[in-house]
Enzyme design. Structure first.
Site, PDB file in Angstrom:
ATOM      1  N   TYR A   1       0.848  -1.191   0.000  1.00  0.00           N
ATOM      2  CA  TYR A   1       0.000   0.000   0.000  1.00  0.00           C
ATOM      3  C   TYR A   1       0.884   1.242   0.000  1.00  0.00           C
ATOM      4  O   TYR A   1       1.820   1.338   0.799  1.00  0.00           O
ATOM      5  CB  TYR A   1      -0.887   0.002   1.249  1.00  0.00           C
ATOM      6  CG  TYR A   1      -1.827   1.175   1.354  1.00  0.00           C
ATOM      7  CD1 TYR A   1      -2.879   1.330   0.449  1.00  0.00           C
ATOM      8  CD2 TYR A   1      -1.675   2.132   2.359  1.00  0.00           C
ATOM      9  CE1 TYR A   1      -3.758   2.407   0.551  1.00  0.00           C
ATOM     10  CE2 TYR A   1      -2.553   3.202   2.476  1.00  0.00           C
ATOM     11  CZ  TYR A   1      -3.591   3.332   1.562  1.00  0.00           C
ATOM     12  OH  TYR A   1      -4.454   4.396   1.672  1.00  0.00           O
TER      13      TYR A   1
ATOM     14  N   ASP B   1       9.253   2.724   0.242  1.00  0.00           N
ATOM     15  CA  ASP B   1       8.181   3.396   0.952  1.00  0.00           C
ATOM     16  C   ASP B   1       8.316   3.008   2.421  1.00  0.00           C
ATOM     17  O   ASP B   1       7.878   1.937   2.842  1.00  0.00           O
ATOM     18  CB  ASP B   1       6.824   2.980   0.383  1.00  0.00           C
ATOM     19  CG  ASP B   1       5.659   3.610   1.155  1.00  0.00           C
ATOM     20  OD1 ASP B   1       5.918   4.305   2.161  1.00  0.00           O
ATOM     21  OD2 ASP B   1       4.502   3.397   0.743  1.00  0.00           O
TER      22      ASP B   1
ATOM     23  N   LYS C   1       3.883   8.651   9.223  1.00  0.00           N
ATOM     24  CA  LYS C   1       3.616   8.019  10.526  1.00  0.00           C
ATOM     25  C   LYS C   1       4.566   8.485  11.637  1.00  0.00           C
ATOM     26  O   LYS C   1       4.344   9.557  12.190  1.00  0.00           O
ATOM     27  CB  LYS C   1       3.580   6.501  10.350  1.00  0.00           C
ATOM     28  CG  LYS C   1       2.442   6.110   9.385  1.00  0.00           C
ATOM     29  CD  LYS C   1       2.060   4.658   9.355  1.00  0.00           C
ATOM     30  CE  LYS C   1       0.745   4.491   8.600  1.00  0.00           C
ATOM     31  NZ  LYS C   1       0.840   3.855   7.307  1.00  0.00           N
TER      32      LYS C   1
HETATM   33  C1  LIG Z   1       0.205   4.355   5.962  1.00  0.00           C
HETATM   34  C2  LIG Z   1       0.977   4.159   4.717  1.00  0.00           C
HETATM   35  C3  LIG Z   1       0.866   5.021   3.614  1.00  0.00           C
HETATM   36  C4  LIG Z   1      -0.152   6.125   3.570  1.00  0.00           C
HETATM   37  O1  LIG Z   1       0.058   7.082   4.536  1.00  0.00           O
HETATM   38  P1  LIG Z   1      -1.170   8.047   4.973  1.00  0.00           P
HETATM   39  O2  LIG Z   1      -0.535   8.979   5.950  1.00  0.00           O
HETATM   40  O3  LIG Z   1      -2.210   7.154   5.548  1.00  0.00           O
HETATM   41  O4  LIG Z   1      -1.628   8.737   3.746  1.00  0.00           O
HETATM   42  C5  LIG Z   1       1.705   4.828   2.548  1.00  0.00           C
HETATM   43  N1  LIG Z   1       2.601   3.833   2.539  1.00  0.00           N
HETATM   44  C6  LIG Z   1       2.745   2.974   3.562  1.00  0.00           C
HETATM   45  C7  LIG Z   1       3.771   1.900   3.500  1.00  0.00           C
HETATM   46  C8  LIG Z   1       1.929   3.098   4.681  1.00  0.00           C
HETATM   47  O5  LIG Z   1       2.028   2.220   5.689  1.00  0.00           O
END
Ligand SMILES: *Cc1c(COP(=O)(O)O)cnc(C)c1O
Length: 433
Positions: free
Chosen positions: A150, A245, A273
């Protein structure tokens, strides 16, 4: 601790019922609605340390940690105090502030790939911006992502995506035009041969590869030995970029993220995060020659009214400062190993097929014999059993992510006693399933 008999969620139910008339599904983000585990979500009132209290005053040990940011424990007094001080100076500048320099320096020093960094407001924003940058720098349009990973909810990434998309079983999303995803190629996670095949089938068309270096959004799936190294080699060979990511793994599985932990340095990295310490922050950064393309240094446009927000920078700085103390990641690792081993052992003793693991303060347990190397493996989990496990734990005061396809998180505030209590609850629940 709450027991099944005293579990009262009347106020949660009332508030959630009202919310459903006001917001889609009653929530501001899909997984929160508990759809995949059934039953009503609890409505939070306050958080502190390793704990949550709901509006009915039930207390829970929290293993979601607001999806990762609460790595020092919720509402850490140092973070709260720093925020109080920052608040006195105002909530938003929309102009440069010295706070951005401080957090930028901390990020650059910590994350091996990052020489220059741009702050944004979410992980989604970081990932959509990095994708534009990959294409701008390499001058090719196609990208490779992995099934079950994701990268936020931007159109281009909603192909075989993890997190809520996986939870709800959506293949992708209506409203995403084919043209937005035409250039998104997908491969199974941990499958280097599939990546090589995509590169040779699309010569000189692939700008780069983006991945979660440790997957959290299909549940917890670590990279196989050699996978990250292999991607580094393949992308070099084809003149493409490698992007980690690390929105979830950054400052989570090591201070310098997965790239520090595994010793593989990508060209670009996204963060989110943890670096916001509970306020909305994302970031992308990497090699100076690539980042110099970003406006106003270069022509690749990307902007944000609230980007570099002083409160968000402050929460991030304080959180990273707390993480710099010696022994923090060892502590996270020790406590999380105790939890994960405890859960896996109890599950096996009580006759369930499970597979799981942890790295530092990130963990997961699938209801399948495994092994789980990719999203297809993860999907073999017994989701019905997970749902009943989740409910049983909730009723015993343990708050787990309400989906089999989400990793769990611990914090520096979790104690050995919390873990013991969690394992005891799991024993009761798993014995009854
Ligand atoms: C949570 C997450 C996102 C998206 O971040 P948001 O702050 O929810 O938009 C993208 N990549 C990874 C790996 C994530 O865990």
């Amino acid at each position: 601790m709450v027991t099944t008999t005293s579990f009262n969620t009347t106020k949660s139910e009332e508030i959630f019922a009202a919310a459903q008339k006001l917001m889609p599904g009653g929530v501001s983000s899909p997984v929160r609605a508990f759809k995949s585990v059934g039953g009503q979500p609890i409505v939070f009132d306050r958080v502190q340390g390793a704990y949550i209290w709901d509006v009915d005053d039930n207390k829970y040990i929290d293993y979601v940690g607001t999806w990762g940011p609460a790595i020092c424990g919720h509402a850490h007094p140092d973070v709260i105090q720093a925020l109080h001080q920052a608040l006195e100076k105002g909530t938003s500048f929309g102009a440069p502030s010295a706070l951005e320099n401080i957090l930028a320096e901390m990020v650059i020093e910590a994350v091996p790939s990052i020489e220059i960094v741009r702050f944004v407001n979410s992980g989604t924003e970081a990932c959509m911006s990095v994708l534009r940058l990959m294409r701008a720098f390499i001058g090719r349009d196609k990208i490779i992502k992995f099934e079950g990973c994701y990268h936020g909810h931007a159109d281009m990434f909603l192909v075989k995506a993890g997190s809520g998309v996986a939870t709800l079983g959506l293949p992708d999303s209506p409203g995403v035009p084919k043209s937005a995803t035409n250039n998104t190629l997908t491969a199974p996670y941990n499958d280097l041969e599939a990546v090589k095949a995509l590169f040779s089938e699309n010569p000189d068309q692939i700008a780069g590869v983006i991945l979660e270096p440790v997957v959290g959004n299909s549940g917890f799936i670590p990279p196989d030995a050699g996978f990250l190294e292999g991607l580094r080699e393949i992308t070099h060979e084809y003149g493409a970029l490698l992007v980690f990511d690390e929105v979830m793994t950054g400052f989570r599985i090591a201070y310098g993220g997965a790239q520090e932990r595994f010793g593989v340095t990508p060209d670009l990295t996204t963060l989110g995060k943890v670096i916001g310490g509970g306020l909305p922050v994302g970031a992308y950064g990497g090699r100076g020659d690539i980042m110099s393309l970003v406006a106003p240094a270069g022509p690749m446009y990307q902007a944000g009214t609230l980007s570099g927000n002083p409160l968000a920078m402050t929460a991030g700085m304080k959180t990273l400062e707390l993480l710099q103390k010696s022994g923090t990641y060892e502590q996270l690792d020790r406590i999380t190993k105790k939890l994960t081993e405890g859960l896996l052992n109890i599950a096996k003793e009580t006759g369930h097929e499970v597979y799981g693991g942890q790295i530092s303060g990130m963990f997961g347990m699938f209801f399948t014999a495994g092994p789980v190397h990719n999203y297809d493996d993860a999907k073999k989990s017994d989701l019905n059993k997970f749902a009943r496990f989740h409910r049983g734990m909730l009723e015993r005061g343990i708050y787990l992510a309400p989906s089999q396809f989400e990793a769990g998180f611990t914090s520096l505030a979790h104690t050995e006693e919390d873990i013991d209590q969690t394992i005891a609850a799991a024993k009761e629940v798993l014995s009854s399933l």
